[in-house]
Write a protein that holds these residues in place. Structure first.
Motif, short mmCIF file in Angstrom:
data_model
loop_
_atom_site.label_atom_id
_atom_site.label_comp_id
_atom_site.label_asym_id
_atom_site.label_seq_id
_atom_site.Cartn_x
_atom_site.Cartn_y
_atom_site.Cartn_z
N ILE A 1 92.81 65.85 8.45
CA ILE A 1 93.06 65.64 9.89
C ILE A 1 94.42 66.23 10.24
O ILE A 1 95.45 65.81 9.71
CB ILE A 1 93.03 64.12 10.23
CG1 ILE A 1 91.68 63.51 9.82
CG2 ILE A 1 93.29 63.90 11.72
CD1 ILE A 1 91.63 61.98 9.86
N ASN A 2 94.41 67.24 11.12
CA ASN A 2 95.67 67.93 11.45
C ASN A 2 96.52 67.20 12.47
O ASN A 2 97.75 67.19 12.37
CB ASN A 2 95.37 69.36 11.95
CG ASN A 2 94.80 70.22 10.82
OD1 ASN A 2 95.26 70.12 9.67
ND2 ASN A 2 93.81 71.01 11.13
N ASN A 3 95.85 66.57 13.45
CA ASN A 3 96.59 65.87 14.50
C ASN A 3 97.19 64.57 13.94
O ASN A 3 96.48 63.72 13.41
CB ASN A 3 95.61 65.57 15.65
CG ASN A 3 96.28 64.87 16.80
OD1 ASN A 3 96.72 63.72 16.67
ND2 ASN A 3 96.35 65.55 17.93
N GLU A 4 98.52 64.46 14.04
CA GLU A 4 99.23 63.31 13.43
C GLU A 4 98.75 61.97 13.98
O GLU A 4 98.57 61.01 13.22
CB GLU A 4 100.74 63.44 13.67
CG GLU A 4 101.47 64.28 12.62
CD GLU A 4 101.24 63.82 11.18
OE1 GLU A 4 101.49 62.63 10.89
OE2 GLU A 4 100.82 64.64 10.34
N GLU A 5 98.53 61.91 15.31
CA GLU A 5 98.11 60.64 15.91
C GLU A 5 96.71 60.25 15.43
O GLU A 5 96.45 59.08 15.13
CB GLU A 5 98.14 60.74 17.44
CG GLU A 5 98.03 59.36 18.07
CD GLU A 5 98.21 59.34 19.57
OE1 GLU A 5 99.01 60.15 20.08
OE2 GLU A 5 97.54 58.52 20.23
N ASP A 6 95.83 61.26 15.33
CA ASP A 6 94.46 60.99 14.85
C ASP A 6 94.48 60.52 13.39
O ASP A 6 93.71 59.65 12.98
CB ASP A 6 93.58 62.24 14.98
CG ASP A 6 93.29 62.56 16.44
OD1 ASP A 6 93.53 61.68 17.29
OD2 ASP A 6 92.84 63.69 16.72
N LYS A 7 95.37 61.13 12.61
CA LYS A 7 95.48 60.77 11.19
C LYS A 7 95.94 59.31 11.04
O LYS A 7 95.39 58.54 10.26
CB LYS A 7 96.49 61.70 10.50
CG LYS A 7 96.60 61.48 9.00
CD LYS A 7 97.75 62.24 8.40
CE LYS A 7 97.40 63.69 8.16
NZ LYS A 7 98.34 64.36 7.23
N TYR A 8 96.92 58.96 11.86
CA TYR A 8 97.50 57.62 11.86
C TYR A 8 96.44 56.59 12.29
O TYR A 8 96.28 55.53 11.68
CB TYR A 8 98.70 57.70 12.79
CG TYR A 8 99.41 56.47 13.23
CD1 TYR A 8 99.62 55.39 12.39
CD2 TYR A 8 99.95 56.43 14.53
CE1 TYR A 8 100.31 54.28 12.85
CE2 TYR A 8 100.65 55.32 14.98
CZ TYR A 8 100.81 54.25 14.14
OH TYR A 8 101.51 53.16 14.60
N LYS A 9 95.65 56.97 13.31
CA LYS A 9 94.58 56.07 13.77
C LYS A 9 93.52 55.89 12.70
O LYS A 9 93.00 54.79 12.48
CB LYS A 9 93.93 56.62 15.05
CG LYS A 9 94.73 56.36 16.29
CD LYS A 9 93.97 56.81 17.52
CE LYS A 9 94.58 56.24 18.78
NZ LYS A 9 93.95 56.75 20.00
N ARG A 10 93.17 56.98 12.03
CA ARG A 10 92.14 56.91 10.99
C ARG A 10 92.62 56.06 9.81
O ARG A 10 91.85 55.30 9.23
CB ARG A 10 91.77 58.34 10.52
CG ARG A 10 90.62 58.39 9.55
CD ARG A 10 89.32 57.86 10.15
NE ARG A 10 88.26 57.78 9.15
CZ ARG A 10 87.39 56.78 9.07
NH1 ARG A 10 87.42 55.79 9.94
NH2 ARG A 10 86.46 56.78 8.14
N LEU A 11 93.92 56.17 9.48
CA LEU A 11 94.46 55.35 8.38
C LEU A 11 94.37 53.86 8.76
O LEU A 11 94.05 53.02 7.91
CB LEU A 11 95.91 55.73 8.06
CG LEU A 11 96.61 54.88 6.99
CD1 LEU A 11 95.86 54.91 5.65
CD2 LEU A 11 98.06 55.34 6.77
N ILE A 12 94.60 53.56 10.03
CA ILE A 12 94.49 52.17 10.49
C ILE A 12 93.06 51.67 10.30
O ILE A 12 92.83 50.56 9.83
CB ILE A 12 94.98 52.06 11.96
CG1 ILE A 12 96.51 52.06 11.95
CG2 ILE A 12 94.42 50.82 12.65
CD1 ILE A 12 97.16 52.45 13.24
#
Ligand code: CO
Length: 208
Positions: free
Chosen positions: A136-147
């Motif tokens: 996942i390249n988008n930082e916000e999307d990555k952070y959301k997915r980790l959540i």
């Protein structure tokens, strides 16, 4: 808010409750029979009862930083034990939330003292799902997915306990993974497919 105001609010709340039912607190003092156990984050914005629209007596609640279920944490393990074996809850919910500062802190290389071992559990979730998260390249999307993945892994931790395994066998207790979106107020059911996730790993964790 002025601390005195809290007690004023409390009296207003008592008056409101008694207006609708004069025996409200008498009934409340008899005991509790909640159908839900909610495990969520301590974040002040994620108020368990308010976001679910439930009343005192409806939900047994445990909150900690990052809505974690570490296998060696006596507090969350005691809550699960009591809720499942004594209160006989029908549902266990692990509820994460987007914009979780606990999860964000776990992504950063910083020495946070006593929080290090606690947040390391979230780093372990990252390690387990590194391939997906790194794609996942988008930082916000990555952070959301980790959540979301953290919620999933904490649900798996719930399912590792003997109390839950026993309750599943006896009365099909249900485990749910949810996320609260602070940005919209929406409660999202991640609809986690536990059969798929547990396939191949339950043979390792099965106790009962
Ligand atoms: Co949080």
């Amino acid at each position: 808010m002025n601390i005195k105001q809290i007690f004023v609010n409390n009296q207003t709340w008592i008056n409101e409750k008694l207006k609708t039912d004069k025996d409200y607190f008498k009934k409340l003092s008899v005991g509790q029979n909640p159908e839900y156990l909610y495990i969520g984050c301590s974040d002040s914005r994620v108020t368990a009862e308010e976001l679910m629209g439930v009343q005192p007596g409806d939900v047994f609640v445990h909150r900690n930083i990052g809505n974690m279920v570490p296998n060696t944490d006596l507090s969350v393990m005691s809550v699960i034990n009591y809720a499942v074996s004594v209160l006989k809850v029908k549902h266990i919910i692990v509820c994460g939330h987007y914009y979780c500062t606990g999860v964000k802190a776990a992504l950063q290389p910083a020495d946070l003292g006593i929080l290090n071992p606690w947040l390391r559990n979230i780093r372990d979730v990252y390690r387990l799902h590194k391939a997906e998260l790194d794609s996942i390249n988008n930082e916000e999307d990555k952070y959301k997915r980790l959540i979301e993945l953290n919620v999933q892994e904490q649900c798996v931790n719930v399912l590792k306990t003997s109390d839950v395994q026993k309750a599943y066998k006896e009365r099909q207790i249900a485990v749910h993974g949810w996320v609260f979106d602070v940005h919209t107020g929406k409660l999202i059911d991640l609809k986690i497919d536990f059969n798929k996730i547990l396939e191949g790993i339950m043979e390792i964790y099965r106790i009962i």
